[in-house]
Design a protein around this motif. Structure first.
Motif, PDB file in Angstrom:
ATOM      1  N   GLU A 167       3.178   4.616   5.940  1.00 23.85           N
ATOM      2  CA  GLU A 167       3.242   5.746   5.007  1.00 23.85           C
ATOM      3  C   GLU A 167       2.759   5.360   3.615  1.00 23.85           C
ATOM      4  O   GLU A 167       2.041   6.135   2.962  1.00 23.85           O
ATOM      5  N   ALA A 168       3.115   4.190   3.131  1.00 25.98           N
ATOM      6  CA  ALA A 168       2.628   3.736   1.823  1.00 25.98           C
ATOM      7  C   ALA A 168       1.107   3.609   1.857  1.00 25.98           C
ATOM      8  O   ALA A 168       0.426   3.981   0.884  1.00 25.98           O
TER       9      ALA A 168
ATOM     10  N   LEU B 123       6.539  -3.777   7.807  1.00 30.25           N
ATOM     11  CA  LEU B 123       5.699  -3.941   6.620  1.00 30.25           C
ATOM     12  C   LEU B 123       4.503  -4.848   6.867  1.00 30.25           C
ATOM     13  O   LEU B 123       4.529  -5.710   7.736  1.00 30.25           O
ATOM     14  N   VAL B 124       3.471  -4.623   6.069  1.00 33.24           N
ATOM     15  CA  VAL B 124       2.277  -5.463   6.087  1.00 33.24           C
ATOM     16  C   VAL B 124       2.013  -5.903   4.647  1.00 33.24           C
ATOM     17  O   VAL B 124       2.231  -5.136   3.704  1.00 33.24           O
TER      18      VAL B 124
ATOM     19  N   ARG C 286      -3.870   6.163  -5.716  1.00 31.28           N
ATOM     20  CA  ARG C 286      -2.916   5.436  -6.555  1.00 31.28           C
ATOM     21  C   ARG C 286      -2.149   4.474  -5.654  1.00 31.28           C
ATOM     22  O   ARG C 286      -1.626   4.869  -4.609  1.00 31.28           O
ATOM     23  N   ALA C 287      -2.073   3.219  -6.064  1.00 27.16           N
ATOM     24  CA  ALA C 287      -1.429   2.195  -5.238  1.00 27.16           C
ATOM     25  C   ALA C 287       0.052   2.509  -5.056  1.00 27.16           C
ATOM     26  O   ALA C 287       0.790   2.636  -6.024  1.00 27.16           O
ATOM     27  N   THR C 288       0.455   2.650  -3.802  1.00 25.96           N
ATOM     28  CA  THR C 288       1.831   2.965  -3.443  1.00 25.96           C
ATOM     29  C   THR C 288       2.345   1.873  -2.512  1.00 25.96           C
ATOM     30  O   THR C 288       1.679   1.525  -1.534  1.00 25.96           O
TER      31      THR C 288
ATOM     32  N   TYR D 199       9.803   3.891  -1.779  1.00 26.28           N
ATOM     33  CA  TYR D 199       8.395   3.836  -2.148  1.00 26.28           C
ATOM     34  C   TYR D 199       8.288   3.823  -3.661  1.00 26.28           C
ATOM     35  O   TYR D 199       9.107   4.408  -4.358  1.00 26.28           O
ATOM     36  N   TRP D 200       7.253   3.138  -4.166  1.00 28.75           N
ATOM     37  CA  TRP D 200       6.989   3.170  -5.595  1.00 28.75           C
ATOM     38  C   TRP D 200       5.490   3.177  -5.833  1.00 28.75           C
ATOM     39  O   TRP D 200       4.737   2.504  -5.152  1.00 28.75           O
ATOM     40  N   VAL D 201       5.097   4.019  -6.761  1.00 34.11           N
ATOM     41  CA  VAL D 201       3.708   4.094  -7.187  1.00 34.11           C
ATOM     42  C   VAL D 201       3.578   3.159  -8.375  1.00 34.11           C
ATOM     43  O   VAL D 201       4.284   3.311  -9.372  1.00 34.11           O
TER      44      VAL D 201
END
Length: 124
Positions: free
Chosen positions: A47-48, A25-26, A57-59, A68-70
């Motif tokens: 991928e996000a 993650l970043v 849309r921010a994912t 994952y969540w939008v």
């Protein structure tokens, strides 16, 4: 589990620049377009980031739910992405958004409302 680098559609040159945590993650610092207010910190994997760049849309990757969540998919508090920048070291993203509603899950406009005392300020 986040998507592997081999499975993501994000450009390989961008993937190579990302310096991520051991879990891939970043940090994504989210800033409001127009005001410059810092709204929140979230986490992205390759991928996000790809989904964010291609959908507008921010994912994010939820570390607690491991999915994952939008932003706004369930709350209606959407983030329309205006700009994404990678910092010079590749270890953080700045995501500039048009925020609809609250950015924080507590209902606050931003997630940084708990100010801490800085004792060095008192000495001046």
């Amino acid at each position: 589990m986040p998507v592997s680098d081999a499975e993501t559609s994000l450009d390989a040159a961008i993937v190579a620049r990302l310096k991520r945590t051991p879990d891939g993650l970043v940090a994504a610092i989210v800033q409001e377009h127009g005001t410059g207010e810092v709204l929140m910190l979230a986490w992205m994997d390759a991928e996000a980031l790809h989904r964010t760049l291609t959908t507008g849309r921010a994912t994010y990757w939820s570390r607690s739910r491991q999915e994952y969540w939008v932003k706004g998919a369930t709350s209606g508090h959407h983030q329309s992405v205006r700009r994404v920048a990678l910092d010079c070291d590749g270890d953080a993203l700045l995501v500039t958004v048009e925020q609809t509603g609250a950015a924080c899950h507590t209902g606050a406009h931003n997630c940084f409302s708990d100010e801490l005392p800085v004792s060095a300020l008192e000495a001046r």
